[in-house]
Design a protein around this motif. Structure first.
Motif, PDB file in Angstrom:
ATOM      1  N   ASP A 120       1.300   1.950 -10.493  1.00 17.95           N
ATOM      2  CA  ASP A 120       2.028   2.053  -9.226  1.00 17.95           C
ATOM      3  C   ASP A 120       2.961   0.842  -9.149  1.00 17.95           C
ATOM      4  N   GLY A 373      -6.829   4.398  -0.584  1.00 20.10           N
ATOM      5  CA  GLY A 373      -5.472   3.964  -0.937  1.00 20.10           C
ATOM      6  C   GLY A 373      -5.312   2.472  -1.056  1.00 20.10           C
ATOM      7  N   ARG A 377      -1.301   4.062  -5.171  1.00 24.19           N
ATOM      8  CA  ARG A 377      -1.145   5.515  -5.215  1.00 24.19           C
ATOM      9  C   ARG A 377      -1.865   6.085  -6.438  1.00 24.19           C
ATOM     10  N   GLU A 395      -6.559   9.598   7.432  1.00 24.80           N
ATOM     11  CA  GLU A 395      -5.516   9.756   6.422  1.00 24.80           C
ATOM     12  C   GLU A 395      -5.570   8.560   5.482  1.00 24.80           C
ATOM     13  N   ILE A 397      -4.098   5.515   3.109  1.00 26.59           N
ATOM     14  CA  ILE A 397      -2.963   4.600   3.294  1.00 26.59           C
ATOM     15  C   ILE A 397      -1.760   5.149   2.541  1.00 26.59           C
ATOM     16  N   LYS A 398      -0.653   5.279   3.218  1.00 25.61           N
ATOM     17  CA  LYS A 398       0.553   5.843   2.586  1.00 25.61           C
ATOM     18  C   LYS A 398       1.405   4.766   1.916  1.00 25.61           C
ATOM     19  N   GLY A 399       1.481   3.610   2.553  1.00 21.07           N
ATOM     20  CA  GLY A 399       2.330   2.547   2.019  1.00 21.07           C
ATOM     21  C   GLY A 399       1.580   1.640   1.060  1.00 21.07           C
TER      22      GLY A 399
END
Length: 459
Positions: A120, A373, A377, A395, A397-399
């Motif tokens: 990543d 996360g 990713r 959800e 972690i997206k960032g």
């Protein structure tokens, strides 16, 4: 065509063969000779050396680096860094990463090879940026692995992203020795056609492919190869420096290495190796060829960890079951490359699944953090049922997880207080708190005893 060499005996070779137990005192006498050999670089720091210095060798890792720098003024010194993980096993805040990189360079490092266990690139951005700001060479490393989602296209994309970040070289990091000769040729050729940076190959001899793989990589245009002086080569280590230099010179490649100096270096390390064999620190098993990695895609070091875990619990009869479970766990987790810390996490979870007799009845906190996360990713899709079991309705972690962390350097500096004599000491404490504090206490005790002794002498 010119082919250059990175010598690994001071880091990965002894890490692979003797668990990084080589103290500075044992190689101090050969450093000035190594500086004359014509190496592209000496890999001498990072990886497990930092932990080992504090935990086992009673050495200050920063002082070790400064001593090597003083003895090797003409050769680039290189370290391995796990991006946002630095040299530990979890992500650190950006201020800590920047300070660590800055101090590494100030203390003598010229090249920082930076990788992320998940490939990543968000997790290497800060380390690359700080490396460049401090005038060192940032080498982006692609963790090579094989899976349904890893292919030439994905590696080319990754290399382009690294080049865009500013990486001046790109290394193919084959930690398990599973990169075959044709795969190496195709990958190097594809990278040379798609990026402008020099290409480096790092592999191991674990499966017996090492020298063949390096040979084909050079034929495809590989600029630098990682090798180990012959007495510390082979097995789970790298291919022998002298053999590769001799063969490539014979084939007409331009090789700067002085073979007579290499002989001096090898003659120096031979008795050291023999001593480790006698003591049992060097197990002959790690010098042999183990093709299990080709079948199970499990690195040699990970295999030995699985054996140690099962032996400790008197469950070696479950070894084959764990071997079969490991690739299943890896698939469930989205095919992460089996490199630290992911190899440990996948191996432990596979072992737990088998020993408990039910898959994911007990899930390690590290695997939970990965699914959330916190490590970055996932390369592929994580099993939906497993995601549900860990996250519930949350959800992931997206960032970038590091963006959620508070600055840590000044806080740690206050925590450790007067025990830390420098910013380097604070960084040691942040990376390995328990080991660093114990080292500082020993250092203080030694200083007191030395002072008492000096007073007695004056009297």
């Amino acid at each position: 065509m010119k082919v250059q060499f990175t010598e690994t005996v001071l880091r990965d070779a002894n890490q692979s063969l003797i668990a990084t137990r080589l103290p500075y005192s044992e190689f101090d006498g050969i450093l000035e000779t190594m500086d004359k050999a014509g190496y592209y670089s000496l890999e001498c720091w990072g990886g497990a050396t930092f932990d080992s210095c504090l935990r086992y060798l009673d050495e200050d890792p920063w002082e070790r680096l400064r001593k090597i720098r003083a003895k090797c003024p003409n050769t680039k010194l290189q370290m391995l860094l796990r991006g946002q993980n630095l040299l530990g096993y979890h992500h650190y805040p950006d201020d800590v990463v920047r300070m660590f990189v800055k101090k590494s360079i100030e203390n003598g490092i010229d090249i920082i090879r930076i990788f992320d266990a998940l490939n990543d690139v968000r997790n290497i951005e800060v380390a690359v940026d700080e490396t460049l700001k401090n005038g060192a060479i940032a080498s982006g490393a692609i963790c090579y692995t094989q899976s349904p989602i890893h292919n030439l296209e994905s590696y080319i994309k990754l290399a382009k992203q690294m080049e865009e970040l500013g990486c001046q070289t790109i290394c193919i990091k084959d930690m398990a020795g599973i990169l075959g000769p044709n795969e190496a040729y195709d990958m190097v050729k594809a990278l040379k056609e798609n990026v402008k940076t020099p290409i480096i190959l790092h592999t191991h001899c674990t499966t017996g492919l090492g020298m063949l793989t390096l040979q084909k990589a050079v034929e495809a245009g590989c600029d630098v190869i990682d090798t180990a002086i012959s007495s510390f080569s082979g097995g789970t280590s790298q291919a022998p420096t002298e053999t590769m230099a001799y063969a490539l010179k014979q084939e007409g490649y331009d090789v700067d290495l002085d073979l007579s100096v290499l002989k001096e270096i090898n003659d120096f390390f031979k008795p050291i190796k023999d001593e480790y064999l006698k003591k049992g620190t060097l197990n002959p098993l790690v010098l042999s060829t183990d093709t299990n990695a080709l079948n199970y895609q499990i690195p040699g070091g990970m295999l030995s960890n699985l054996v140690a875990q099962l032996t400790a619990q008197n469950k070696m009869d479950k070894f084959n079951d764990v071997l079969l479970e490991t690739p299943k766990v890896r698939k469930d987790l989205g095919y992460p490359p089996l490199v630290t810390p992911m190899s440990q996490m996948v191996g432990v979870q596979a072992t737990v699944n088998v020993l408990v007799g039910e898959r994911y009845k007990n899930i390690s906190k590290e695997v939970k953090a990965y699914i959330k996360g916190e490590y970055g990713r996932a390369p592929g899709e994580i099993d939906k049922d497993l995601m549900k079991k860990v996250l519930g309705d949350e959800e992931p972690i997206k960032g970038r997880f590091a963006d959620t962390l508070e600055p840590g350097f000044e806080k740690a500096k206050k925590e450790i207080g007067e025990k830390a004599k420098s910013d380097e000491d604070v960084l040691s404490y942040i990376a390995f708190p328990t080991q660093a504090e114990a080292f500082f206490d020993k250092r203080e005790e030694k200083a007191k005893n030395t002072f008492k002794y000096s007073i007695k002498r004056i009297d």
